[in-house]
Design a protein around this motif. Structure first.
Motif, mmCIF file in Angstrom:
data_model
loop_
_atom_site.group_PDB
_atom_site.id
_atom_site.type_symbol
_atom_site.label_atom_id
_atom_site.label_comp_id
_atom_site.label_asym_id
_atom_site.label_seq_id
_atom_site.Cartn_x
_atom_site.Cartn_y
_atom_site.Cartn_z
ATOM 1 N N ARG A 1 -2.940 1.397 10.091
ATOM 2 C CA ARG A 1 -2.572 1.699 11.474
ATOM 3 C C ARG A 1 -1.566 2.845 11.547
ATOM 4 N N ILE A 2 -0.608 2.843 10.627
ATOM 5 C CA ILE A 2 0.363 3.948 10.597
ATOM 6 C C ILE A 2 -0.350 5.257 10.275
ATOM 7 N N ALA A 3 -1.253 5.220 9.279
ATOM 8 C CA ALA A 3 -1.986 6.438 8.908
ATOM 9 C C ALA A 3 -2.812 6.944 10.082
ATOM 10 N N HIS A 4 -3.487 6.059 10.777
ATOM 11 C CA HIS A 4 -4.306 6.472 11.921
ATOM 12 C C HIS A 4 -3.453 7.128 12.998
ATOM 13 N N ALA A 5 -2.325 6.501 13.343
ATOM 14 C CA ALA A 5 -1.480 7.025 14.418
ATOM 15 C C ALA A 5 -0.853 8.358 14.037
ATOM 16 N N THR A 6 -0.395 8.477 12.792
ATOM 17 C CA THR A 6 0.270 9.723 12.382
ATOM 18 C C THR A 6 -0.736 10.841 12.150
ATOM 19 N N GLU B 1 -7.873 10.968 -2.836
ATOM 20 C CA GLU B 1 -8.363 10.567 -1.521
ATOM 21 C C GLU B 1 -7.274 9.793 -0.785
ATOM 22 N N GLY B 2 -7.193 10.033 0.510
ATOM 23 C CA GLY B 2 -6.231 9.292 1.316
ATOM 24 C C GLY B 2 -4.920 9.989 1.559
ATOM 25 N N GLN B 3 -4.744 11.208 1.025
ATOM 26 C CA GLN B 3 -3.514 11.954 1.279
ATOM 27 C C GLN B 3 -3.626 12.716 2.598
ATOM 28 N N LEU B 4 -2.528 12.743 3.354
ATOM 29 C CA LEU B 4 -2.519 13.495 4.609
ATOM 30 C C LEU B 4 -2.831 14.959 4.359
ATOM 31 N N ALA B 5 -2.263 15.550 3.297
ATOM 32 C CA ALA B 5 -2.467 16.973 3.030
ATOM 33 C C ALA B 5 -3.883 17.284 2.559
ATOM 34 N N ARG B 6 -4.658 16.270 2.216
ATOM 35 C CA ARG B 6 -6.067 16.471 1.906
ATOM 36 C C ARG B 6 -6.938 16.202 3.129
ATOM 37 N N VAL B 7 -6.562 15.222 3.946
ATOM 38 C CA VAL B 7 -7.398 14.810 5.069
ATOM 39 C C VAL B 7 -7.230 15.737 6.272
ATOM 40 N N ALA B 8 -5.991 16.139 6.595
ATOM 41 C CA ALA B 8 -5.765 16.955 7.794
ATOM 42 C C ALA B 8 -6.510 18.287 7.748
ATOM 43 N N PRO B 9 -6.610 18.989 6.605
ATOM 44 C CA PRO B 9 -7.411 20.209 6.594
ATOM 45 C C PRO B 9 -8.878 19.979 6.934
ATOM 46 N N THR C 1 0.831 -1.201 0.000
ATOM 47 C CA THR C 1 0.000 0.000 0.000
ATOM 48 C C THR C 1 0.864 1.248 0.000
ATOM 49 N N LYS C 2 0.431 2.269 -0.757
ATOM 50 C CA LYS C 2 1.053 3.581 -0.708
ATOM 51 C C LYS C 2 0.487 4.298 0.516
ATOM 52 N N ALA D 1 -3.672 6.185 2.370
ATOM 53 C CA ALA D 1 -4.338 5.384 3.396
ATOM 54 C C ALA D 1 -5.027 6.211 4.478
ATOM 55 N N TYR D 2 -4.910 7.540 4.437
ATOM 56 C CA TYR D 2 -5.512 8.374 5.480
ATOM 57 C C TYR D 2 -7.019 8.474 5.287
ATOM 58 N N PRO D 3 -7.801 8.485 6.344
ATOM 59 C CA PRO D 3 -7.440 8.682 7.753
ATOM 60 C C PRO D 3 -6.962 7.434 8.484
ATOM 61 N N GLY D 4 -6.956 6.301 7.828
ATOM 62 C CA GLY D 4 -6.462 5.094 8.465
ATOM 63 C C GLY D 4 -7.496 4.409 9.337
ATOM 64 N N ASP D 5 -7.018 3.355 10.021
ATOM 65 C CA ASP D 5 -7.898 2.540 10.853
ATOM 66 C C ASP D 5 -7.024 1.872 11.917
ATOM 67 N N PRO D 6 -7.314 2.086 13.200
ATOM 68 C CA PRO D 6 -6.462 1.501 14.244
ATOM 69 C C PRO D 6 -6.516 -0.017 14.300
ATOM 70 N N LYS D 7 -7.497 -0.624 13.593
ATOM 71 C CA LYS D 7 -7.612 -2.081 13.571
ATOM 72 C C LYS D 7 -7.407 -2.649 12.165
ATOM 73 N N GLY D 8 -6.893 -1.809 11.255
ATOM 74 C CA GLY D 8 -6.753 -2.217 9.868
ATOM 75 C C GLY D 8 -5.399 -2.796 9.522
ATOM 76 N N SER D 9 -5.017 -2.638 8.266
ATOM 77 C CA SER D 9 -3.740 -3.136 7.767
ATOM 78 C C SER D 9 -2.596 -2.325 8.366
ATOM 79 N N SER D 10 -1.378 -2.735 8.056
ATOM 80 C CA SER D 10 -0.204 -2.017 8.557
ATOM 81 C C SER D 10 -0.262 -0.536 8.191
ATOM 82 N N SER D 11 -0.547 -0.236 6.916
ATOM 83 C CA SER D 11 -0.603 1.168 6.485
ATOM 84 C C SER D 11 -1.765 1.898 7.134
#
Length: 317
Positions: free
Chosen positions: A119-124, A182-190, A102-103, A107-117
């Motif tokens: 979980r990383i997206a959710h935490a970051t 969809e799924g980019q940090l710079a799109r989701v964080a705003p 996965t890129k 993957a944002y906003p992520g999922d704390p119970k999902g795949s490796s990416s």
């Protein structure tokens, strides 16, 4: 005290640690390297992130040069850092996370119970949305590319002007102002109320010193402008593009570019030629519409239909 993961810093101090995002294949804890610089005085909170793509290292180069220079006693506010977001990809110098193919920056906003990416997206993302401003440091993978900053929230977003101002302060020289996938940090964080930019610091295999210098200067300008550090700077007018024309190879062979990155190009001007192995020209590709020569493949060999380069379009000062 300010904290991120295991990094905890009292006022006027800095600390490093790890942000847990699961376990490795041997069952040991997997943590992203993080840092906190807690200023001696109160102020804004800037969050920095690098290596969302495991082969994009210029952002990490910015952090390794800049962070040792920052004295918490001179900081007003807080700086938090996720130095290597795609930790699995970084370990093997691969763009995607090899654990789930996965890129991460899709993957944002992520999922704390999902795949490796996930979980990383959710935490970051949780770390990023604690801040007042976010800079997600990227580069054009291993392609050749101009230094630019991307505003990915879209021109009708309620935080568009704040994101664009942040990009103009960073001052990479060029801005791509286009809603991101969809799924980019710079799109989701705003969407969570945090102005965010996505500087693309050139492109390189490994580190590119000139682009790293642009990033160090850009982050420093942000620290000055938003009063985390003393210093007077103002937003800079830059060349802003709203999209890309992508060019592929109509035939296979060896690419020879007729333009230099950053050049303004006009319709009909030669963009590149494709040669056979003996140097004979097989075809010539011209520019379709006015733009800026933005990005180009690094290796010369191409197959029919393979990506060659991009021209930034819809540009303005």
């Amino acid at each position: 005290m300010q904290s991120l993961g295991t990094a905890e810093a009292d006022p006027g101090t800095k600390a490093t640690g790890h942000l847990s995002v699961g376990e490795r294949r041997d069952g040991s804890e997997l943590g992203l390297p993080v840092a906190v610089i807690n200023g001696a005085e109160g102020g804004r909170h800037l969050h920095l992130q690098a290596v969302s793509d495991g082969d994009e290292l210029n952002g990490l180069g910015v952090l390794t040069r800049l962070l040792p220079q920052l004295d918490p006693a001179e900081i007003s506010g807080t700086i938090t850092v996720v130095a290597i977001a795609n930790i699995h990809g970084f370990q093997i110098a691969e763009h995607r996370n090899p654990i789930d193919d996965t890129k991460l920056n899709r993957a944002y906003p992520g999922d704390p119970k999902g795949s490796s990416s996930d979980r990383i997206a959710h935490a970051t993302l949780e770390a990023a949305t604690e801040a007042d401003l976010v800079i997600d440091l990227h580069q054009g993978s291993t392609s050749q590319m101009i230094d630019e900053t991307r505003v990915r929230c879209g021109r009708h977003h309620r935080l568009h002007e704040e994101c664009l101002e942040l990009a103009r302060v960073f001052d990479a020289g060029h801005v791509l102002d286009q809603q991101g996938p969809e799924g980019q940090l710079a799109r989701v964080a705003p969407d969570a109320g945090v102005p965010t930019i996505d500087p693309e610091l050139g492109g390189a295999v490994g580190w590119d010193d000139s682009s790293i210098d642009v990033g160090v200067r850009g982050v420093t300008r942000v620290l000055n402008y938003y009063d985390l550090l003393d210093g007077q700077v103002s937003p800079k007018d830059q060349i802003r593009a709203s999209g890309f024309d992508r060019y592929g190879a109509p035939v296979g062979g060896l690419v020879s570019f007729q333009q230099t990155l950053g050049d303004r190009v006009e319709p009909g001007e030669p963009l590149f030629t494709v040669l056979d192995p003996f140097g004979a020209e097989k075809t010539r590709v011209a520019v379709d519409q006015s733009g800026i020569f933005w990005r180009a493949r690094r290796l010369p060999q191409v197959a029919t239909g393979e990506y060659v380069c991009s021209v930034g379009t819809g540009f303005e000062e």
